[in-house]
Scaffold this motif. Structure first.
Motif, PDB file in Angstrom:
ATOM      1  N   HIS A 179       0.809  -1.216   0.000  1.00 45.91           N
ATOM      2  CA  HIS A 179       0.000   0.000   0.000  1.00 45.91           C
ATOM      3  C   HIS A 179       0.842   1.265   0.000  1.00 45.91           C
ATOM      4  N   ASP A 180       1.916   1.276   0.752  1.00 46.10           N
ATOM      5  CA  ASP A 180       2.611   2.523   1.021  1.00 46.10           C
ATOM      6  C   ASP A 180       3.871   2.701   0.187  1.00 46.10           C
ATOM      7  N   VAL A 181       4.048   1.837  -0.813  1.00 48.62           N
ATOM      8  CA  VAL A 181       5.176   2.023  -1.716  1.00 48.62           C
ATOM      9  C   VAL A 181       4.969   3.313  -2.497  1.00 48.62           C
ATOM     10  N   SER A 182       5.978   4.139  -2.553  1.00 50.80           N
ATOM     11  CA  SER A 182       5.899   5.393  -3.300  1.00 50.80           C
ATOM     12  C   SER A 182       7.174   5.557  -4.107  1.00 50.80           C
ATOM     13  N   VAL A 183       7.004   5.791  -5.378  1.00 53.92           N
ATOM     14  CA  VAL A 183       8.175   5.969  -6.229  1.00 53.92           C
ATOM     15  C   VAL A 183       8.847   7.302  -5.940  1.00 53.92           C
ATOM     16  N   THR A 184       8.057   8.287  -5.533  1.00 54.96           N
ATOM     17  CA  THR A 184       8.590   9.642  -5.364  1.00 54.96           C
ATOM     18  C   THR A 184       8.771  10.053  -3.915  1.00 54.96           C
ATOM     19  N   GLY A 185       8.029   9.436  -3.019  1.00 58.49           N
ATOM     20  CA  GLY A 185       8.050   9.901  -1.636  1.00 58.49           C
ATOM     21  C   GLY A 185       9.347   9.599  -0.921  1.00 58.49           C
ATOM     22  N   PRO A 186       9.907  10.557  -0.231  1.00 61.41           N
ATOM     23  CA  PRO A 186      11.130  10.296   0.530  1.00 61.41           C
ATOM     24  C   PRO A 186      10.786   9.885   1.954  1.00 61.41           C
ATOM     25  N   PRO A 187      11.389   8.831   2.510  1.00 65.89           N
ATOM     26  CA  PRO A 187      12.270   7.924   1.778  1.00 65.89           C
ATOM     27  C   PRO A 187      11.451   6.911   0.979  1.00 65.89           C
ATOM     28  N   SER A 188      11.919   6.536  -0.169  1.00 64.60           N
ATOM     29  CA  SER A 188      11.153   5.629  -1.008  1.00 64.60           C
ATOM     30  C   SER A 188      11.153   4.224  -0.429  1.00 64.60           C
ATOM     31  N   ARG A 189       9.961   3.631  -0.368  1.00 68.30           N
ATOM     32  CA  ARG A 189       9.844   2.236   0.073  1.00 68.30           C
ATOM     33  C   ARG A 189      10.040   1.274  -1.082  1.00 68.30           C
ATOM     34  N   PRO A 466      -9.986  -2.192   4.114  1.00 65.85           N
ATOM     35  CA  PRO A 466      -8.839  -3.093   3.936  1.00 65.85           C
ATOM     36  C   PRO A 466      -7.968  -3.172   5.191  1.00 65.85           C
ATOM     37  N   VAL A 467      -7.473  -4.366   5.495  1.00 61.19           N
ATOM     38  CA  VAL A 467      -6.540  -4.573   6.605  1.00 61.19           C
ATOM     39  C   VAL A 467      -5.137  -4.522   6.025  1.00 61.19           C
ATOM     40  N   THR A 468      -4.338  -3.544   6.434  1.00 61.83           N
ATOM     41  CA  THR A 468      -3.037  -3.352   5.797  1.00 61.83           C
ATOM     42  C   THR A 468      -1.909  -3.306   6.821  1.00 61.83           C
ATOM     43  N   ASN A 469      -1.497  -2.116   7.219  1.00 59.63           N
ATOM     44  CA  ASN A 469      -0.393  -1.954   8.147  1.00 59.63           C
ATOM     45  C   ASN A 469      -0.644  -0.708   8.985  1.00 59.63           C
ATOM     46  N   LEU A 470       0.251  -0.472   9.945  1.00 61.29           N
ATOM     47  CA  LEU A 470       0.028   0.617  10.889  1.00 61.29           C
ATOM     48  C   LEU A 470      -0.027   1.971  10.185  1.00 61.29           C
ATOM     49  N   THR A 471       0.898   2.219   9.261  1.00 66.40           N
ATOM     50  CA  THR A 471       0.939   3.513   8.579  1.00 66.40           C
ATOM     51  C   THR A 471      -0.386   3.795   7.886  1.00 66.40           C
ATOM     52  N   ARG A 472      -0.876   2.779   7.189  1.00 61.13           N
ATOM     53  CA  ARG A 472      -2.146   2.930   6.476  1.00 61.13           C
ATOM     54  C   ARG A 472      -3.312   3.071   7.466  1.00 61.13           C
ATOM     55  N   GLU A 473      -3.270   2.285   8.529  1.00 62.14           N
ATOM     56  CA  GLU A 473      -4.363   2.303   9.496  1.00 62.14           C
ATOM     57  C   GLU A 473      -4.481   3.668  10.166  1.00 62.14           C
ATOM     58  N   MET A 474      -3.349   4.257  10.521  1.00 66.55           N
ATOM     59  CA  MET A 474      -3.372   5.548  11.200  1.00 66.55           C
ATOM     60  C   MET A 474      -3.841   6.663  10.272  1.00 66.55           C
ATOM     61  N   ALA A 475      -3.696   6.448   8.959  1.00 65.31           N
ATOM     62  CA  ALA A 475      -4.127   7.471   7.995  1.00 65.31           C
ATOM     63  C   ALA A 475      -5.626   7.429   7.738  1.00 65.31           C
ATOM     64  N   LYS A 476      -6.289   6.390   8.206  1.00 66.67           N
ATOM     65  CA  LYS A 476      -7.727   6.271   7.985  1.00 66.67           C
ATOM     66  C   LYS A 476      -8.496   7.276   8.835  1.00 66.67           C
ATOM     67  N   ASN A 547      -4.354  -9.819  14.065  1.00 61.09           N
ATOM     68  CA  ASN A 547      -2.922  -9.989  13.825  1.00 61.09           C
ATOM     69  C   ASN A 547      -2.235  -8.654  13.579  1.00 61.09           C
ATOM     70  N   LEU A 548      -2.919  -7.735  12.894  1.00 63.46           N
ATOM     71  CA  LEU A 548      -2.354  -6.401  12.702  1.00 63.46           C
ATOM     72  C   LEU A 548      -2.137  -5.732  14.053  1.00 63.46           C
ATOM     73  N   ARG A 549      -3.088  -5.854  14.903  1.00 66.42           N
ATOM     74  CA  ARG A 549      -2.988  -5.263  16.240  1.00 66.42           C
ATOM     75  C   ARG A 549      -1.834  -5.891  17.024  1.00 66.42           C
ATOM     76  N   GLN A 550      -1.702  -7.205  16.918  1.00 60.27           N
ATOM     77  CA  GLN A 550      -0.623  -7.893  17.615  1.00 60.27           C
ATOM     78  C   GLN A 550       0.744  -7.493  17.061  1.00 60.27           C
ATOM     79  N   THR A 551       0.819  -7.338  15.740  1.00 64.13           N
ATOM     80  CA  THR A 551       2.071  -6.922  15.109  1.00 64.13           C
ATOM     81  C   THR A 551       2.487  -5.546  15.585  1.00 64.13           C
ATOM     82  N   ILE A 552       1.532  -4.643  15.685  1.00 60.16           N
ATOM     83  CA  ILE A 552       1.815  -3.293  16.163  1.00 60.16           C
ATOM     84  C   ILE A 552       2.332  -3.336  17.597  1.00 60.16           C
ATOM     85  N   ALA A 553       1.644  -4.121  18.428  1.00 66.67           N
ATOM     86  CA  ALA A 553       2.020  -4.185  19.833  1.00 66.67           C
ATOM     87  C   ALA A 553       3.437  -4.716  20.011  1.00 66.67           C
TER      88      ALA A 553
END
Length: 683
Positions: A179-189, A466-476, A547-553
């Protein structure tokens, strides 16, 4: 003027417009030419089933941007977009064989200044497009080489994708996975991916960017095209690179084209199999799918989409005149009753009057309240005025759908109607003519109050799901939405002695308008899962969030959990319920549930009733609203009591809020409601 005066003279129109006999149309015989040549042709009248012609489907565009053409030796002004279509289709003739091209285009072939003629021709437009040899759909000029390359890439990709759509979808899922891959965003994922994944990601991103560009073309967002391509024997979408302004020496045009049938199959697949991808990438392909759905047929050849649902699907599309949301679909096979049009064009009354007359006439003719279930209010209906005002286009009763407001919801479609006999006690009291200062009509029905709403969730958005990752979840806007909804429908202080799994299953069925029948699909939208498949994919969805919650913790000492409710859905369940979820989820993925619930849940809320039942309803639902059952309605109704009327204790004056579903209460029979019926006066 005295009674002995001469009758008024016919208004002066350009000489190319001679009066048309009933059942006649005009066809434009377009002379061949190069792109820089003037547009020249003649209008000829003929019976609608006369000599063969092709119909042009296009967007009128900015009325201030106009070009002159020559018609019957007279100068006529047309919009720049129609001029472009005529330029392209004039050139696209057989090489070495100059010939006229017989075309029908509304702005040219109908005298737009003659209201009686325009009204009569609007009634014929369905027959005009159905009778055309083919429909030439003009998407507009491609503005520059980059735009043309996007269009070509989209056309090629749609062709290749539909050769094996399941494989194509699996390849596209890398765009969801990262989800959070960005070709232009620094730092690029991007550098974090393997070389193969990076190559696949860039390839897919480029292809779907072209698809996104293609469906943002203005053509797909105009209401009149719905019947123009839907009724066609053959419809082909065309575009071309715009000739340079200095085009005197331009002797050729290369048209890019794609068949509408292929486009329709592509957008249908995306909406039913890849809703999460569509919403994640911000694709407007679903708009084209709405057009496609209007004309789908059952196996026996009968229309699957009735007239009112067709109007609901196309309310997202643009019109210059809001009344044309009705009139632009009069070519639909369900636009008639007993051989007569369901409504006749009338441009002298407001859209509110037109919509009210349509809804009222259908309700009275069918004794069915399906029209009411298409209501989707933008604002609180209690604030609406209750008298007709010809100066207010939007004024109409709360029980009439405003088809000109933005379409935000999927029509609620329940597999088994909850209505009893459909001819019981449905009345409309008051006039539907829209006369200044008179009361708008009331809908009078008998039914039962099933429950009262006591708690309502935030409005749900497709980006929440969608269930993704912390970065995406916090942006919701609504992070960890499932945990929050669970706290509302199953609050901690009500869990003692309650069957958590039963409540959870009710929630899982409400979100996609699901059915409890084991041998039927859980939902008509998205993958056609049966009940067992639905239970497995929903269990996987719950575990994905856990599992996302557990991963974050474990990853950051729980810092990210500040965005989450205090407890999780999974952790709140008793051990036997958790074990059952793990059993169901074994070997399953959450994709099926996610695809099924994305469109139904969009822009709706989940609520809890006084009895503890779970429901899903309109975004304007609030505590105190009543959940009601009314014979003649296929689903339950949400009604809101109002003051100001005194019909006695057995009548409840109210406004209509929305249709609703409460899975635990949907299959109650008439015997369950044999007593305590009331009369609802719906304002």
């Amino acid at each position: 003027m005295s009674s002995n005066s001469e009758p008024p003279l016919r208004p002066h129109y350009p000489g190319c417009y001679r009066p048309l006999a009933p059942g006649f149309i005009r066809v434009f015989e377009l002379e061949p030419g190069n792109p820089a040549d003037p547009i020249v042709g003649r209008l000829v009248s003929q019976a609608i089933d006369g000599e063969a012609y092709e119909a042009v489907s296009y967007v009128w565009g900015d009325p201030r941007q106009r070009r002159d053409i020559t018609v019957n030796s007279e100068t006529l002004s047309v919009t720049a977009n129609l001029h472009g279509a005529l330029t392209a289709f004039r050139h696209h003739l057989l090489p070495g064989r100059p010939q006229v091209r017989r075309l029908w285009a509304d702005a040219l072939c109908i005298n737009q200044d003659d209201v009686p003629e325009r009204t009569a021709q609007v009634e014929l437009m369905g027959s005009i497009f159905k009778g055309a040899l083919r429909v030439l759909a003009w998407l507009g000029w491609e503005e520059g080489e980059e735009a043309r390359q996007h269009t070509l890439n989209a056309i090629r990709f749609i062709h290749s994708f539909m050769e094996d759509p399941e494989t194509g979808l699996q390849e596209a899922r890398i765009l969801l996975l990262h989800h959070d891959v960005s070709v232009t965003g620094p730092p690029s994922r991007l550098a974090m991916l393997s070389e193969d994944d990076r190559r696949q990601f860039e390839d897919q991103a480029g292809k779907w960017e072209a698809v996104k560009f293609f469906f943002e073309t203005r053509y797909f967002h105009r209401a009149w095209i719905v019947q123009e391509v839907g009724l066609a024997r053959e419809a082909i979408l065309y575009t071309a690179l715009k000739p340079p302004d200095d085009s005197e020496n331009c002797n050729s045009l290369l048209l890019d084209s794609i068949d509408w049938q292929l486009v329709g199959q592509f957008v249908k697949f995306l909406d039913y199999r890849a809703a999460s991808l569509v919403t994640h990438l911000g694709l407007m392909s679903w708009v084209a799918h709405h057009i496609w759905m209007v004309w789908e047929k059952a196996e026996d050849g009968t229309p699957e989409c009735d007239f009112l649902t067709a109007m609901h699907w196309v309310r997202i599309l643009g019109v210059t005149d809001a009344r044309d949301r009705v009139y632009s679909l009069l070519g639909h096979p369900c636009a008639t009753f007993d051989g007569q049009l369901i409504i006749h064009p009338n441009y002298t009354v407001t859209r509110g009057v037109v919509y009210t007359q349509l809804a009222a006439n259908i309700i009275l003719k069918t004794k069915d309240l399906y029209a009411v279930t298409l209501v989707d209010h933008e604002v609180d209906p209690c604030e609406l005025k209750r008298e007709w005002d010809p100066g207010d286009e939007s004024r109409m009763p709360s029980w009439v759908p405003d088809w000109h407001s933005i379409n935000r919801t999927t029509p609620i479609d329940w597999a088994q109607p909850t209505a009893g006999p459909e001819d019981i006690g449905i009345e409309i009291e008051g006039g539907i003519e829209g006369i200044q200062g008179t009361m708008m009509p009331h809908l009078l029905v008998r039914g039962w109050v099933v429950d009262e709403i006591v708690a309502v969730s935030h409005r749900m958005e497709t980006t929440d799901f969608p269930v993704t990752n912390l970065t995406r979840e916090m942006a919701k806007g609504n992070p960890f939405w499932l945990d929050r909804v669970w706290d509302l429908v199953f609050p901690p202080d009500r869990r003692e002695g309650c069957d958590a799994l039963t409540v959870l299953e009710a929630l899982s069925l409400a979100l996609p308008f699901g059915t409890r029948e084991k041998d039927q699909p859980a939902s008509k939208v998205g993958p056609q899962q049966n009940l067992a498949e639905h239970q497995r994919s929903f269990a996987a969805y719950v575990l994905d969030y856990h599992n996302l919650r557990q991963t974050i913790a474990s990853a950051d000492d729980g810092e990210g959990l500040g965005y989450a409710p205090p407890g999780s859905l999974y952790d709140s369940l008793p051990e036997e319920a958790r074990a059952e979820l793990r059993r169901r989820a074994h070997g399953a993925t959450s994709e099926g549930f996610l695809e099924c619930m994305t469109w139904p849940s969009m822009c709706r809320v989940v609520y809890r009733t006084a009895s503890g039942s779970v429901g899903i309803g309109s975004r304007i639902t609030r505590p105190g609203d009543l959940v009601c059952r009314v014979p003649g309605a296929r689903v339950l109704m949400t009604l809101r009591q109002i003051a100001g009327y005194n019909d006695g204790p057995s009548t409840i004056p109210c406004v209509f809020v929305a249709p609703t579903i409460v899975p635990a209460r949907m299959k109650m029979s008439d015997e369950d409601f044999s007593e305590n019926s009331v009369r609802f006066r719906i304002i």
